[in-house]
Every structure is written in structure tokens, then in C-alpha cells.
Scaffold this motif. Structure first.
Motif, PDB file in Angstrom:
ATOM      1  N   VAL A   1      -2.452  -4.866   1.612  1.00 42.95           N
ATOM      2  CA  VAL A   1      -3.894  -4.638   1.520  1.00 42.95           C
ATOM      3  C   VAL A   1      -4.646  -5.658   2.376  1.00 42.95           C
ATOM      4  O   VAL A   1      -4.449  -6.864   2.228  1.00 42.95           O
ATOM      5  CB  VAL A   1      -4.372  -4.732   0.052  1.00 42.95           C
TER       6      VAL A   1
ATOM      7  N   CYS B   1     -10.945  -3.123  11.173  1.00 36.68           N
ATOM      8  CA  CYS B   1     -11.446  -2.953   9.808  1.00 36.68           C
ATOM      9  C   CYS B   1     -12.559  -1.913   9.729  1.00 36.68           C
ATOM     10  O   CYS B   1     -13.223  -1.605  10.718  1.00 36.68           O
ATOM     11  CB  CYS B   1     -11.979  -4.272   9.268  1.00 36.68           C
ATOM     12  N   ASN B   2     -12.785  -1.451   8.541  1.00 39.38           N
ATOM     13  CA  ASN B   2     -13.878  -0.552   8.219  1.00 39.38           C
ATOM     14  C   ASN B   2     -15.197  -1.237   8.612  1.00 39.38           C
ATOM     15  O   ASN B   2     -15.447  -2.370   8.206  1.00 39.38           O
ATOM     16  CB  ASN B   2     -13.819  -0.284   6.709  1.00 39.38           C
TER      17      ASN B   2
ATOM     18  N   CYS C   1     -11.234  -5.216   4.224  1.00 38.50           N
ATOM     19  CA  CYS C   1     -11.698  -3.834   4.043  1.00 38.50           C
ATOM     20  C   CYS C   1     -10.974  -3.114   2.910  1.00 38.50           C
ATOM     21  O   CYS C   1     -11.322  -1.978   2.572  1.00 38.50           O
ATOM     22  CB  CYS C   1     -11.548  -3.040   5.338  1.00 38.50           C
TER      23      CYS C   1
ATOM     24  N   GLU D   1      -8.087  -1.775   2.842  1.00 35.04           N
ATOM     25  CA  GLU D   1      -7.234  -0.685   3.295  1.00 35.04           C
ATOM     26  C   GLU D   1      -5.920  -1.273   3.778  1.00 35.04           C
ATOM     27  O   GLU D   1      -5.762  -2.489   3.861  1.00 35.04           O
ATOM     28  CB  GLU D   1      -7.947   0.105   4.395  1.00 35.04           C
TER      29      GLU D   1
ATOM     30  N   VAL E   1       0.844  -1.190   0.000  1.00 36.84           N
ATOM     31  CA  VAL E   1       0.000   0.000   0.000  1.00 36.84           C
ATOM     32  C   VAL E   1       0.879   1.240   0.000  1.00 36.84           C
ATOM     33  O   VAL E   1       0.572   2.235  -0.643  1.00 36.84           O
ATOM     34  CB  VAL E   1      -0.933   0.000   1.236  1.00 36.84           C
TER      35      VAL E   1
END
Length: 176
Positions: A72, A141-142, A76, A78, A39
Motif C-alpha cells: 500500500v 500517485c492519485n 494515495c 493504492e 495489496v
């Protein structure tokens, strides 16, 4: 001999003959193939290698590498922090035929014209250490991603589903 500034190329034969210890850091920005899996390319790889000639006159290096990277999260999508720690046992060879004769304890590194590009060697070892699938802890996580990834949101277990063979049982009962 300790080196804080790592060389771009090195001769494993020379380093092994002189039993050189190579220690330093390499920025992640120098590792283009590895960066594609990450990322962020912020950070560095810490490298420690001890070169020597073993009892069978092979040029070898042992040591370790570690890097903190962001990959990643597959839940989620991210970034999730991942610590890559690699123990190294390398055998330097001239070609694939020599690599096949290397003991299983050593990972082969093919020397091109007697030299090795340090960044390429480090990068290949780190790529093998990157996890195939990475996740945050569920609380990290989201929340929207958790809703869709959670198996608790599936159909309720108390819902009674009809048995597909009940029709056959009814037909069999009517024939008797």
C-alpha cells in the motif's frame, strides 16, 4: 540436486550433509501472514538455497529469495510495486539456546522435530524485507492524494505572522 517443485517440509541436516541445492518458486498464495501486508497475492517467490555443514559442524544454508509484490502506498493508499530481494545466511538449530550460540552472520531457524516448514521460513524472511513505508513516485500517485500530501499547499510563506513577543517588547519600551 535442483528441485523445481519445492518440498513442504525439509530436513536441514539431511540436505546439509548431502550439500543439496534447493531452487524453485513458491506462490504468494501459500504465505498467509505475508498476504496480509500486500495489496495483491498474485505472483511467486523465487528461492535459491545451498545447504552444507560448515567447519564448526553447523547445518547452514546460504542463498537468496526475491519476489515482486504490491504494498500500500502511504500517500494515495493504492498499490505500489515493490521488489523484495533477500540474501540468506541461515543456521539451523534445535532450540533458542543453540540460536544464542550461533554466530551473528547467521539468522537462526529453529527445527521442529528435525524438520522445517519451507513456506514458514520463507514467509518470515520476506516479512522482514517488506518496507515499513512505501510510496509511488509523486507522478504515479492519485492527484487528489498528492494535493493533500504535498507541503507546497501549506500556508504561503510570504504571509507575515505577528511576533508573539512583540507585546512584551512594547511593554518594556513603555516602562523605560
Amino acid at each position: 540436486m535442483l528441485n523445481d517443485s519445492l518440498p513442504k517440509y525439509f530436513d536441514p541436516r539431511k540436505y546439509a550433509t548431502h550439500e543439496v541445492t534447493l531452487e524453485g518458486q513458491l506462490p504468494l498464495t501459500d504465505l498467509s501472514e505475508l498476504r496480509e501486508l500486500l495489496v495483491s497475492d498474485e505472483g511467486h517467490v523465487s528461492i535459491h538455497l545451498n545447504f552444507k555443514v560448515d567447519e564448526d559442524r553447523r547445518y547452514i544454508a546460504t542463498g537468496s529469495m526475491n519476489a515482486s509484490v504490491q504494498v500500500v502506498c502511504q500517500r494515495c493508499m493504492e498499490g505500489v510495486d515493490c521488489n523484495l530481494e533477500v540474501d540468506l545466511a541461515l543456521g539451523f538449530v534445535y532450540d533458542e539456546e543453540h540460536a544464542n550460540n550461533l554466530p551473528k552472520d547467521y539468522d537462526p531457524v529453529v527445527m521442529t522435530e528435525g524438520e522445517v516448514i519451507l513456506a514458514d521460513m520463507v514467509e518470515q524472511e520476506l516479512i522482514l524485507a517488506v518496507p515499513i513505508v512505501a510510496y509511488h513516485e509523486e507522478t504515479g500517485c492519485n492527484p487528489v492524494a498528492l494535493k493533500y500530501a504535498s507541503s507546497a499547499d501549506d500556508a504561503p510563506d510570504d504571509e507575515i505572522k505577528p511576533n508573539p513577543f512583540s507585546i512584551l517588547a512594547d511593554l518594556k519600551a513603555k516602562k523605560s
